[in-house]
Design a protein around this motif. Structure first.
Motif, short mmCIF file in Angstrom:
data_model
loop_
_atom_site.label_atom_id
_atom_site.label_comp_id
_atom_site.label_asym_id
_atom_site.label_seq_id
_atom_site.Cartn_x
_atom_site.Cartn_y
_atom_site.Cartn_z
N MET A 178 -7.78 -5.76 -3.70
CA MET A 178 -8.38 -4.46 -3.98
C MET A 178 -9.42 -4.55 -5.10
O MET A 178 -10.45 -3.86 -5.07
N ILE A 215 0.84 -1.20 0.00
CA ILE A 215 0.00 0.00 0.00
C ILE A 215 0.87 1.24 0.00
O ILE A 215 0.64 2.19 -0.77
N GLY A 227 -7.54 -8.69 1.24
CA GLY A 227 -6.26 -8.48 0.58
C GLY A 227 -6.35 -8.27 -0.91
O GLY A 227 -5.32 -8.18 -1.59
N ASP A 272 -8.25 -3.13 1.93
CA ASP A 272 -7.45 -4.34 1.95
C ASP A 272 -7.99 -5.35 2.97
O ASP A 272 -8.07 -6.54 2.70
#
Length: 409
Positions: free
Chosen positions: A102, A51, A100, A95
Protein backbone atom coordinates in the motif's frame (compact mmCIF):
# COMPACT_ATOMS: atom_id res chain seq x y z
CA UNK A 1 -14.79 25.83 -12.19
CA UNK A 2 -13.02 25.26 -15.51
CA UNK A 3 -14.36 25.69 -18.99
CA UNK A 4 -13.03 22.56 -20.69
CA UNK A 5 -13.42 24.04 -24.19
CA UNK A 6 -10.89 26.80 -23.49
CA UNK A 7 -9.14 25.45 -20.40
CA UNK A 8 -9.81 28.72 -18.58
CA UNK A 9 -10.83 29.14 -14.96
CA UNK A 10 -14.19 30.94 -14.90
CA UNK A 11 -14.78 30.91 -11.14
CA UNK A 12 -12.79 30.10 -8.02
CA UNK A 13 -13.12 30.56 -4.28
CA UNK A 14 -10.45 29.36 -1.84
CA UNK A 15 -9.15 27.21 -4.69
CA UNK A 16 -5.76 26.69 -3.04
CA UNK A 17 -7.06 26.07 0.48
CA UNK A 18 -5.93 22.72 1.87
CA UNK A 19 -8.78 20.30 2.59
CA UNK A 20 -9.38 16.56 2.88
CA UNK A 21 -10.50 15.00 -0.41
CA UNK A 22 -12.50 12.15 1.18
CA UNK A 23 -13.63 9.70 -1.52
CA UNK A 24 -12.48 11.98 -4.33
CA UNK A 25 -9.20 10.21 -3.57
CA UNK A 26 -10.63 7.24 -5.44
CA UNK A 27 -10.36 9.19 -8.72
CA UNK A 28 -6.58 8.86 -8.51
CA UNK A 29 -6.87 5.18 -7.51
CA UNK A 30 -8.98 4.61 -10.62
CA UNK A 31 -6.51 6.49 -12.86
CA UNK A 32 -3.62 4.28 -11.76
CA UNK A 33 -5.63 1.09 -12.28
CA UNK A 34 -6.68 2.12 -15.78
CA UNK A 35 -3.08 2.96 -16.70
CA UNK A 36 -1.39 -0.06 -15.11
CA UNK A 37 -3.77 -3.00 -15.58
CA UNK A 38 -3.68 -4.54 -19.03
CA UNK A 39 -6.92 -6.53 -19.05
CA UNK A 40 -9.54 -5.05 -16.74
CA UNK A 41 -12.12 -7.75 -17.43
CA UNK A 42 -9.90 -10.79 -16.89
CA UNK A 43 -7.33 -9.73 -14.31
CA UNK A 44 -8.80 -10.58 -10.91
CA UNK A 45 -8.08 -10.29 -7.23
CA UNK A 46 -9.79 -11.15 -3.97
CA UNK A 47 -10.45 -9.49 -0.64
CA UNK A 48 -7.55 -10.34 1.68
CA UNK A 49 -7.91 -10.79 5.42
CA UNK A 50 -5.41 -7.95 5.97
CA UNK A 51 -7.67 -5.51 4.11
CA UNK A 52 -10.79 -6.64 5.93
CA UNK A 53 -9.02 -6.40 9.29
CA UNK A 54 -7.75 -2.91 8.56
CA UNK A 55 -11.22 -1.70 7.67
CA UNK A 56 -12.63 -3.38 10.77
CA UNK A 57 -10.03 -1.72 12.99
CA UNK A 58 -10.82 1.65 11.42
CA UNK A 59 -14.51 1.04 12.13
CA UNK A 60 -15.63 2.13 8.70
CA UNK A 61 -18.26 0.75 6.36
CA UNK A 62 -16.88 -1.23 3.46
CA UNK A 63 -19.90 -0.18 1.33
CA UNK A 64 -19.33 -2.74 -1.41
CA UNK A 65 -20.75 -5.89 0.19
CA UNK A 66 -17.68 -7.95 -0.75
CA UNK A 67 -16.78 -11.01 1.34
CA UNK A 68 -13.28 -12.09 2.25
CA UNK A 69 -11.80 -14.42 -0.36
CA UNK A 70 -14.40 -13.43 -2.94
CA UNK A 71 -12.78 -12.83 -6.34
CA UNK A 72 -13.62 -9.95 -8.68
CA UNK A 73 -12.21 -8.54 -11.89
CA UNK A 74 -10.44 -5.18 -11.63
CA UNK A 75 -13.17 -3.73 -13.83
CA UNK A 76 -15.84 -4.82 -11.33
CA UNK A 77 -13.89 -3.24 -8.49
CA UNK A 78 -13.51 0.07 -10.32
CA UNK A 79 -17.28 0.31 -10.73
CA UNK A 80 -17.78 -0.61 -7.07
CA UNK A 81 -15.46 2.09 -5.77
CA UNK A 82 -16.44 4.86 -8.22
CA UNK A 83 -20.22 4.34 -8.10
CA UNK A 84 -20.92 3.20 -4.56
CA UNK A 85 -17.60 4.35 -3.10
CA UNK A 86 -16.75 0.85 -1.86
CA UNK A 87 -13.72 1.19 0.39
CA UNK A 88 -12.76 -2.49 0.27
CA UNK A 89 -12.85 -2.36 -3.54
CA UNK A 90 -10.46 0.61 -3.60
CA UNK A 91 -8.06 -1.15 -1.24
CA UNK A 92 -8.22 -4.34 -3.33
CA UNK A 93 -7.34 -2.34 -6.44
CA UNK A 94 -4.49 -0.56 -4.66
CA UNK A 95 -3.18 -3.86 -3.32
CA UNK A 96 -3.24 -5.39 -6.81
CA UNK A 97 -1.67 -2.46 -8.66
CA UNK A 98 0.85 -1.81 -5.89
CA UNK A 99 2.03 -5.45 -5.84
CA UNK A 100 0.69 -5.96 -2.32
CA UNK A 101 2.37 -2.85 -0.94
CA UNK A 102 0.00 0.00 0.00
CA UNK A 103 2.87 2.40 0.73
CA UNK A 104 4.24 1.83 -2.76
CA UNK A 105 0.80 2.47 -4.24
CA UNK A 106 0.60 5.79 -2.38
CA UNK A 107 4.00 6.69 -3.83
CA UNK A 108 2.53 5.98 -7.27
CA UNK A 109 -0.46 8.20 -6.46
CA UNK A 110 1.70 11.13 -5.36
CA UNK A 111 4.05 10.80 -8.31
CA UNK A 112 1.10 10.84 -10.70
CA UNK A 113 -0.43 13.84 -8.92
CA UNK A 114 2.77 15.84 -9.43
CA UNK A 115 2.90 14.83 -13.11
CA UNK A 116 -0.65 16.09 -13.58
CA UNK A 117 0.13 19.37 -11.84
CA UNK A 118 -1.55 18.74 -8.49
CA UNK A 119 1.50 19.94 -6.56
CA UNK A 120 -0.35 20.76 -3.30
CA UNK A 121 -1.80 17.28 -2.90
CA UNK A 122 -0.60 14.35 -0.83
CA UNK A 123 -2.26 10.93 -0.73
CA UNK A 124 -1.72 8.59 2.21
CA UNK A 125 -4.31 5.97 1.27
CA UNK A 126 -6.31 4.76 -1.72
CA UNK A 127 -9.79 5.29 -0.26
CA UNK A 128 -9.92 8.83 1.11
CA UNK A 129 -10.63 7.61 4.64
CA UNK A 130 -9.69 10.38 7.04
CA UNK A 131 -5.96 10.88 7.54
CA UNK A 132 -4.10 14.09 8.37
CA UNK A 133 -1.65 13.34 5.57
CA UNK A 134 -4.35 12.82 2.95
CA UNK A 135 -5.02 16.34 1.70
CA UNK A 136 -5.58 18.33 -1.49
CA UNK A 137 -7.06 21.57 -2.86
CA UNK A 138 -10.03 22.31 -5.12
CA UNK A 139 -7.61 23.42 -7.86
CA UNK A 140 -5.63 20.18 -7.64
CA UNK A 141 -8.74 17.99 -7.75
CA UNK A 142 -9.86 19.90 -10.84
CA UNK A 143 -6.55 19.07 -12.55
CA UNK A 144 -6.82 15.39 -11.55
CA UNK A 145 -10.44 15.08 -12.71
CA UNK A 146 -9.69 16.91 -15.97
CA UNK A 147 -6.89 14.43 -16.64
CA UNK A 148 -9.09 11.45 -15.77
CA UNK A 149 -11.94 12.58 -18.03
CA UNK A 150 -9.59 12.41 -21.02
CA UNK A 151 -9.67 8.61 -20.62
CA UNK A 152 -12.80 7.12 -22.26
CA UNK A 153 -12.74 4.13 -19.89
CA UNK A 154 -12.90 6.47 -16.89
CA UNK A 155 -15.78 8.41 -18.44
CA UNK A 156 -17.68 5.17 -19.09
CA UNK A 157 -17.36 4.17 -15.43
CA UNK A 158 -18.28 7.46 -13.76
CA UNK A 159 -21.27 8.17 -16.01
CA UNK A 160 -22.87 4.81 -15.20
CA UNK A 161 -25.74 4.86 -12.70
CA UNK A 162 -25.93 1.14 -11.93
CA UNK A 163 -23.61 -1.81 -12.53
CA UNK A 164 -23.74 -5.52 -11.76
CA UNK A 165 -20.53 -7.48 -11.32
CA UNK A 166 -19.66 -10.83 -12.79
CA UNK A 167 -21.03 -13.80 -10.77
CA UNK A 168 -18.88 -14.88 -7.85
CA UNK A 169 -18.77 -17.92 -5.58
CA UNK A 170 -20.93 -16.13 -3.01
CA UNK A 171 -22.99 -13.97 -5.37
CA UNK A 172 -24.28 -16.18 -8.16
CA UNK A 173 -25.93 -13.23 -9.87
CA UNK A 174 -23.17 -10.78 -9.07
CA UNK A 175 -23.39 -7.69 -6.88
CA UNK A 176 -25.18 -4.56 -8.04
CA UNK A 177 -23.70 -1.17 -7.19
CA UNK A 178 -25.47 2.17 -7.59
CA UNK A 179 -24.00 5.63 -8.16
CA UNK A 180 -24.05 8.04 -5.23
CA UNK A 181 -24.08 10.85 -7.80
CA UNK A 182 -27.75 11.78 -7.74
CA UNK A 183 -27.31 14.70 -10.13
CA UNK A 184 -26.95 12.42 -13.14
CA UNK A 185 -30.02 10.32 -12.31
CA UNK A 186 -33.15 11.51 -14.12
CA UNK A 187 -35.32 9.98 -11.40
CA UNK A 188 -33.66 12.07 -8.65
CA UNK A 189 -34.88 15.44 -7.39
CA UNK A 190 -31.22 16.54 -7.64
CA UNK A 191 -31.08 15.68 -11.35
CA UNK A 192 -29.24 18.21 -13.51
CA UNK A 193 -29.57 17.70 -17.29
CA UNK A 194 -26.22 17.42 -19.01
CA UNK A 195 -24.25 16.56 -15.87
CA UNK A 196 -21.82 13.64 -16.33
CA UNK A 197 -19.86 12.04 -13.47
CA UNK A 198 -17.68 12.24 -11.54
CA UNK A 199 -17.47 11.45 -7.80
CA UNK A 200 -18.96 12.31 -4.42
CA UNK A 201 -17.16 12.32 -1.09
CA UNK A 202 -18.15 12.74 2.54
CA UNK A 203 -16.04 14.01 5.43
CA UNK A 204 -18.01 12.47 8.28
CA UNK A 205 -15.50 13.73 10.89
CA UNK A 206 -16.15 17.35 9.87
CA UNK A 207 -19.75 16.94 8.61
CA UNK A 208 -18.72 18.13 5.16
CA UNK A 209 -19.30 16.83 1.66
CA UNK A 210 -17.37 17.07 -1.61
CA UNK A 211 -18.43 16.71 -5.21
CA UNK A 212 -16.59 16.83 -8.54
CA UNK A 213 -18.52 16.81 -11.82
CA UNK A 214 -18.72 17.92 -15.43
CA UNK A 215 -21.70 19.31 -17.33
CA UNK A 216 -22.43 20.11 -20.99
CA UNK A 217 -25.07 22.41 -22.47
CA UNK A 218 -25.37 24.13 -25.87
CA UNK A 219 -21.91 22.93 -26.88
CA UNK A 220 -20.15 24.23 -23.74
CA UNK A 221 -18.57 21.92 -21.15
CA UNK A 222 -17.54 22.83 -17.61
CA UNK A 223 -15.76 20.98 -14.83
CA UNK A 224 -16.64 21.91 -11.26
CA UNK A 225 -15.14 20.91 -7.91
CA UNK A 226 -17.03 21.76 -4.71
CA UNK A 227 -15.24 20.91 -1.47
CA UNK A 228 -16.33 21.33 2.13
CA UNK A 229 -20.09 21.88 1.77
CA UNK A 230 -21.70 21.50 5.22
CA UNK A 231 -23.94 18.51 5.81
CA UNK A 232 -25.33 19.75 9.15
CA UNK A 233 -26.76 23.08 10.31
CA UNK A 234 -25.56 25.12 13.31
CA UNK A 235 -27.68 22.96 15.64
CA UNK A 236 -26.08 19.77 14.36
CA UNK A 237 -29.16 18.70 12.43
CA UNK A 238 -28.55 17.16 9.04
CA UNK A 239 -29.70 19.19 6.06
CA UNK A 240 -32.47 17.69 3.99
CA UNK A 241 -30.52 18.38 0.80
CA UNK A 242 -26.94 17.79 -0.26
CA UNK A 243 -25.60 21.35 -0.39
CA UNK A 244 -22.69 20.30 -2.60
CA UNK A 245 -25.29 19.28 -5.19
CA UNK A 246 -27.23 22.52 -4.70
CA UNK A 247 -24.15 24.71 -5.15
CA UNK A 248 -23.11 22.66 -8.16
CA UNK A 249 -26.44 23.20 -9.91
CA UNK A 250 -26.47 26.95 -9.19
CA UNK A 251 -22.91 27.44 -10.42
CA UNK A 252 -23.55 25.52 -13.64
CA UNK A 253 -26.72 27.51 -14.32
CA UNK A 254 -24.76 30.73 -13.74
CA UNK A 255 -21.93 29.68 -16.06
CA UNK A 256 -24.18 28.52 -18.90
CA UNK A 257 -26.21 31.73 -18.79
CA UNK A 258 -23.25 34.09 -18.35
CA UNK A 259 -20.52 33.04 -20.76
CA UNK A 260 -20.25 32.58 -24.50
CA UNK A 261 -17.35 31.98 -26.87
CA UNK A 262 -16.94 35.15 -28.93
CA UNK A 263 -14.57 36.16 -31.70
CA UNK A 264 -12.45 39.00 -30.32
CA UNK A 265 -10.18 39.44 -33.35
CA UNK A 266 -10.45 38.37 -36.98
CA UNK A 267 -7.75 37.46 -39.47
CA UNK A 268 -6.64 40.55 -41.43
CA UNK A 269 -7.68 43.04 -38.78
CA UNK A 270 -5.29 46.03 -38.62
CA UNK A 271 -3.49 46.13 -35.29
CA UNK A 272 -0.41 48.36 -35.60
CA UNK A 273 2.17 49.86 -37.93
CA UNK A 274 5.96 49.89 -37.85
CA UNK A 275 8.59 52.21 -39.46
CA UNK A 276 10.40 50.78 -42.49
CA UNK A 277 14.09 51.35 -43.27
CA UNK A 278 16.05 50.86 -46.53
CA UNK A 279 13.13 51.82 -48.77
CA UNK A 280 12.70 55.04 -50.80
CA UNK A 281 8.97 54.51 -51.35
CA UNK A 282 7.58 53.31 -48.00
CA UNK A 283 8.35 54.67 -44.55
CA UNK A 284 5.70 52.74 -42.55
CA UNK A 285 3.89 49.45 -43.02
CA UNK A 286 0.64 48.20 -41.49
CA UNK A 287 0.60 45.02 -39.42
CA UNK A 288 -2.43 42.74 -39.57
CA UNK A 289 -3.67 39.92 -37.33
CA UNK A 290 -2.55 36.59 -38.74
CA UNK A 291 -4.93 34.57 -36.57
CA UNK A 292 -8.56 34.55 -35.57
CA UNK A 293 -8.92 34.71 -31.80
CA UNK A 294 -12.00 33.57 -29.90
CA UNK A 295 -12.41 33.21 -26.16
CA UNK A 296 -14.97 32.41 -23.51
CA UNK A 297 -16.14 35.78 -22.19
CA UNK A 298 -19.20 37.27 -20.45
CA UNK A 299 -22.17 37.73 -22.78
CA UNK A 300 -21.95 41.53 -22.76
CA UNK A 301 -18.30 41.57 -23.90
CA UNK A 302 -17.71 43.01 -27.38
CA UNK A 303 -14.61 42.98 -29.58
CA UNK A 304 -14.20 46.72 -28.87
CA UNK A 305 -13.47 45.89 -25.23
CA UNK A 306 -10.29 44.06 -26.22
CA UNK A 307 -7.13 46.20 -26.25
CA UNK A 308 -4.26 44.87 -28.39
CA UNK A 309 -0.77 45.59 -27.05
CA UNK A 310 1.72 45.21 -29.94
CA UNK A 311 5.07 43.55 -29.27
CA UNK A 312 6.96 44.60 -32.39
CA UNK A 313 10.46 45.85 -33.29
CA UNK A 314 11.15 49.63 -33.38
CA UNK A 315 11.86 49.39 -37.10
CA UNK A 316 11.96 46.72 -39.79
CA UNK A 317 14.33 46.62 -42.76
CA UNK A 318 13.19 46.16 -46.34
CA UNK A 319 12.78 43.91 -48.26
CA UNK A 320 9.50 42.83 -46.67
CA UNK A 321 7.17 40.17 -48.07
CA UNK A 322 3.41 40.46 -47.72
CA UNK A 323 2.32 38.07 -44.96
CA UNK A 324 5.77 38.09 -43.32
CA UNK A 325 5.47 37.65 -39.55
CA UNK A 326 6.57 40.75 -37.67
CA UNK A 327 5.97 40.42 -33.95
CA UNK A 328 2.75 39.72 -32.07
CA UNK A 329 0.07 41.41 -30.02
CA UNK A 330 -1.21 40.66 -26.54
CA UNK A 331 -4.97 40.90 -26.24
CA UNK A 332 -6.01 42.56 -23.00
CA UNK A 333 -9.51 42.45 -21.50
CA UNK A 334 -10.21 44.34 -18.29
CA UNK A 335 -6.49 44.55 -17.61
CA UNK A 336 -5.84 40.82 -18.06
CA UNK A 337 -4.23 39.04 -20.97
CA UNK A 338 -6.76 36.74 -22.63
CA UNK A 339 -4.70 35.69 -25.63
CA UNK A 340 -2.13 36.52 -28.30
CA UNK A 341 -2.13 36.81 -32.09
CA UNK A 342 0.72 36.89 -34.57
CA UNK A 343 1.15 40.05 -36.67
CA UNK A 344 2.07 40.01 -40.36
CA UNK A 345 2.98 42.61 -42.99
CA UNK A 346 0.05 44.00 -44.97
CA UNK A 347 2.13 44.48 -48.16
CA UNK A 348 5.47 43.78 -49.78
CA UNK A 349 8.21 46.44 -49.73
CA UNK A 350 11.24 46.46 -52.02
CA UNK A 351 14.69 47.37 -50.78
CA UNK A 352 16.65 50.30 -52.18
CA UNK A 353 20.15 49.15 -53.16
CA UNK A 354 21.64 52.62 -52.60
CA UNK A 355 20.18 52.87 -49.09
CA UNK A 356 21.23 49.31 -48.38
CA UNK A 357 24.91 49.97 -49.18
CA UNK A 358 24.89 53.32 -47.45
CA UNK A 359 23.55 51.53 -44.39
CA UNK A 360 26.29 48.91 -44.68
CA UNK A 361 28.90 51.69 -44.75
CA UNK A 362 27.24 53.34 -41.76
CA UNK A 363 27.18 50.02 -39.93
CA UNK A 364 30.87 49.52 -40.69
CA UNK A 365 31.66 52.93 -39.24
CA UNK A 366 29.80 51.86 -36.09
CA UNK A 367 31.67 48.58 -35.72
CA UNK A 368 34.16 47.94 -32.98
CA UNK A 369 36.90 47.17 -35.51
CA UNK A 370 36.48 50.50 -37.25
CA UNK A 371 36.42 52.38 -33.95
CA UNK A 372 39.48 50.47 -32.78
CA UNK A 373 41.44 51.19 -35.98
CA UNK A 374 40.36 54.84 -35.93
CA UNK A 375 41.39 55.20 -32.30
CA UNK A 376 44.69 53.48 -33.06
CA UNK A 377 45.40 55.82 -35.96
CA UNK A 378 44.51 58.87 -33.87
CA UNK A 379 46.88 57.71 -31.13
CA UNK A 380 49.62 57.12 -33.73
CA UNK A 381 48.98 60.58 -35.22
CA UNK A 382 49.10 62.24 -31.80
CA UNK A 383 52.32 60.42 -30.96
CA UNK A 384 53.74 61.41 -34.33
CA UNK A 385 52.83 65.05 -33.78
CA UNK A 386 54.38 64.97 -30.30
CA UNK A 387 57.48 63.36 -31.72
CA UNK A 388 57.70 66.01 -34.45
CA UNK A 389 57.31 68.78 -31.90
CA UNK A 390 60.09 67.32 -29.78
CA UNK A 391 62.30 66.78 -32.84
CA UNK A 392 61.77 70.34 -34.11
CA UNK A 393 62.49 71.75 -30.67
CA UNK A 394 65.75 69.80 -30.45
CA UNK A 395 66.75 70.95 -33.94
CA UNK A 396 66.20 74.59 -33.00
CA UNK A 397 68.32 74.16 -29.91
CA UNK A 398 71.08 72.57 -31.98
CA UNK A 399 71.05 75.41 -34.52
CA UNK A 400 71.10 77.97 -31.73
CA UNK A 401 74.25 76.43 -30.24
CA UNK A 402 75.97 76.43 -33.65
CA UNK A 403 75.53 80.22 -34.05
CA UNK A 404 77.05 81.22 -30.68
CA UNK A 405 80.17 83.61 -30.92
CA UNK A 406 83.39 82.24 -29.37
CA UNK A 407 84.55 84.07 -26.17
CA UNK A 408 87.71 86.34 -26.46
CA UNK A 409 90.86 85.32 -24.57
Amino acid sequence: MLNLDSGSVVYEKNAQEQIYPASLTKVMTCILALENVGDLKNEKTSLKASIQNELYNLRVDTLGGIYMGEEFSIEDLLYAMMLQSANEAAMMVADYVGDGNMDYFCEMMNKKAKEIGAVNTNFSNATGLHDENNYTTAYDIAQIVKYAMENPAFVEIVTTNAYTSQPTAKHSEGISWYASNQMQKSSSEDYFPGLRGVKTGTLSEQNLSNFASTATRDGYTYLLVVLGAPTNDADGLRYKYNLAFKDTGKLYDWAFSTFKVKTLMNIGEEVAEVPVKLSWDVDHIKLLAADKFASLVPNETTADAVVPIPEIPETVDAPITKGQEIGAAKLMLNGEEVGRVRLVAAESVERSSALYYLNKIKQFFNTFLFKFVLTFLIVILVLYIILMIIRNRNMRRYKTRGKRVPRRR
